[in-house]
Motif scaffolding. Structure first.
Motif, PDB file in Angstrom:
ATOM      1  N   SER A 107      40.768  73.763  79.730  1.00  0.00           N
ATOM      2  CA  SER A 107      39.756  74.430  80.539  1.00  0.00           C
ATOM      3  C   SER A 107      38.616  74.904  79.644  1.00  0.00           C
ATOM      4  N   VAL A 108      37.422  74.931  80.202  1.00  0.00           N
ATOM      5  CA  VAL A 108      36.276  75.450  79.455  1.00  0.00           C
ATOM      6  C   VAL A 108      36.451  76.929  79.129  1.00  0.00           C
ATOM      7  N   PHE A 109      37.303  77.622  79.869  1.00  0.00           N
ATOM      8  CA  PHE A 109      37.512  79.047  79.633  1.00  0.00           C
ATOM      9  C   PHE A 109      38.593  79.318  78.581  1.00  0.00           C
ATOM     10  N   GLU A 110      39.215  78.266  78.061  1.00  0.00           N
ATOM     11  CA  GLU A 110      40.161  78.389  76.954  1.00  0.00           C
ATOM     12  C   GLU A 110      39.436  78.154  75.637  1.00  0.00           C
ATOM     13  N   PRO A 111      40.045  78.527  74.502  1.00  0.00           N
ATOM     14  CA  PRO A 111      39.397  78.253  73.211  1.00  0.00           C
ATOM     15  C   PRO A 111      39.121  76.767  73.037  1.00  0.00           C
ATOM     16  N   LEU A 112      37.931  76.445  72.508  1.00  0.00           N
ATOM     17  CA  LEU A 112      37.517  75.065  72.301  1.00  0.00           C
ATOM     18  C   LEU A 112      37.047  74.859  70.866  1.00  0.00           C
ATOM     19  N   PRO A 113      37.097  73.632  70.381  1.00  0.00           N
ATOM     20  CA  PRO A 113      36.600  73.359  69.023  1.00  0.00           C
ATOM     21  C   PRO A 113      35.105  73.666  68.908  1.00  0.00           C
ATOM     22  N   GLY A 114      34.684  74.099  67.736  1.00  0.00           N
ATOM     23  CA  GLY A 114      33.263  74.234  67.435  1.00  0.00           C
ATOM     24  C   GLY A 114      32.510  75.256  68.256  1.00  0.00           C
ATOM     25  N   GLU A 115      33.168  76.325  68.686  1.00  0.00           N
ATOM     26  CA  GLU A 115      32.475  77.310  69.523  1.00  0.00           C
ATOM     27  C   GLU A 115      31.265  77.888  68.792  1.00  0.00           C
ATOM     28  N   GLY A 116      30.148  77.931  69.490  1.00  0.00           N
ATOM     29  CA  GLY A 116      28.913  78.450  68.915  1.00  0.00           C
ATOM     30  C   GLY A 116      28.139  77.439  68.097  1.00  0.00           C
ATOM     31  N   ARG A 117      28.601  76.168  68.050  1.00  0.00           N
ATOM     32  CA  ARG A 117      27.936  75.174  67.207  1.00  0.00           C
ATOM     33  C   ARG A 117      27.533  73.902  67.944  1.00  0.00           C
ATOM     34  N   TRP A 118      27.863  73.779  69.234  1.00  0.00           N
ATOM     35  CA  TRP A 118      27.482  72.575  69.961  1.00  0.00           C
ATOM     36  C   TRP A 118      25.978  72.556  70.188  1.00  0.00           C
ATOM     37  N   GLN A 119      25.351  71.442  69.830  1.00  0.00           N
ATOM     38  CA  GLN A 119      23.899  71.348  69.956  1.00  0.00           C
ATOM     39  C   GLN A 119      23.475  71.000  71.383  1.00  0.00           C
ATOM     40  N   SER A 120      24.332  70.303  72.110  1.00  0.00           N
ATOM     41  CA  SER A 120      24.056  69.940  73.500  1.00  0.00           C
ATOM     42  C   SER A 120      25.338  70.105  74.305  1.00  0.00           C
TER      43      SER A 120
END
Length: 246
Positions: A107-120
């Motif tokens: 889910s998008v509400f769970e921890p995801l890779p690269g939080e705060g670093r996705w450019q798009s």
């Protein structure tokens, strides 16, 4: 469209059945009987002209939220753009990977890779409705996107704003458990985005599909590059590292 929750990803799952077959019928059904046909065939085909009008604007590593069967992730991979799809549906993740895309069942509400670093980031095919509370979803994506990143959102073709309980219905007696969903037209999306800390960096329409590029409000200087422009902010190796970071 994303699977709304793992709770209904069961063996008798009309969404999974439609993705495996690559076709509908599949509908969103409200409790009052109103039906919204879902475009399963389009989702399971390749990226179309409207999709490409978004994808050519993407820079750096791309997060596709609610990737479904993965046509956008696969198209980005074909363009040489690093991309990760996330979806709660096992059938969606399996189909995305078969198409050659990278995907994570989460889910998008769970921890995801690269939080705060996705450019798009992408919220297409009605996925601004995930969770039924667009303001909460948009606030969550603020945590995922880079300070100079952009979120590309597709609005409903009609000027609508609703939050309602729905089920997925295959038209033949198969239904999912109820879940909350939302639909936003362009005007409602602008208002919700502003309230969640975004500003509109660009808008366009391709056929009947309206799109919006949103930038975090703290970075007012962010603008939407024309399709194919090189952002020049990240090397390819830096962008690809987001797909494997914890």
């Amino acid at each position: 469209m994303s699977a709304p929750a793992l709770a209904w990803c069961t063996e008798r799952d009309p969404y999974a059945d439609a993705l495996r077959a690559g076709r509908g019928p599949l509908f969103l059904r409200r409790s009052d009987g109103w039906l919204l046909p879902l475009e399963v065939e389009r989702w399971c085909a390749g990226a179309d002209e409207a999709d490409m009008s978004v994808l050519r604007r993407c820079t750096g590593a791309v997060l596709d939220i609610g990737c479904g069967p993965g046509r956008l992730v696969a198209a980005l991979a074909g363009l040489g753009v690093p991309a990760l799809g996330v979806d709660t549906s096992p059938a969606a993740i399996a189909r995305t990977r078969r198409a050659g895309g990278a995907a994570l069942q989460r889910s998008v509400f769970e921890p995801l890779p690269g939080e705060g670093r996705w450019q798009s980031a992408l919220l297409l095919d009605g996925n601004v409705g995930i969770g039924g509370t667009p303001s909460k979803l948009l606030a969550r994506i603020r945590e995922l996107i880079a300070p100079d990143g952009l979120l590309y959102v597709e609005a409903a073709s009609a000027e609508v704003e609703e939050r309602t309980e729905v089920r997925l219905d295959d038209g033949m007696g198969g239904q999912s458990p109820a879940f909350l969903w939302a639909r936003l037209g362009s005007a409602a999306l602008r208002a919700r985005a502003t309230g969640a800390g975004w500003h509109v960096a660009g808008e366009w329409r391709c056929g009947e599909r309206p799109f919006m590029a949103l930038a975090p409000s703290r970075k007012r200087s962010v603008t939407v590059d024309s399709p194919g422009a090189d952002a020049g902010r990240r090397t390819r190796s830096e962008a690809r590292s987001l797909l494997t970071s914890p």
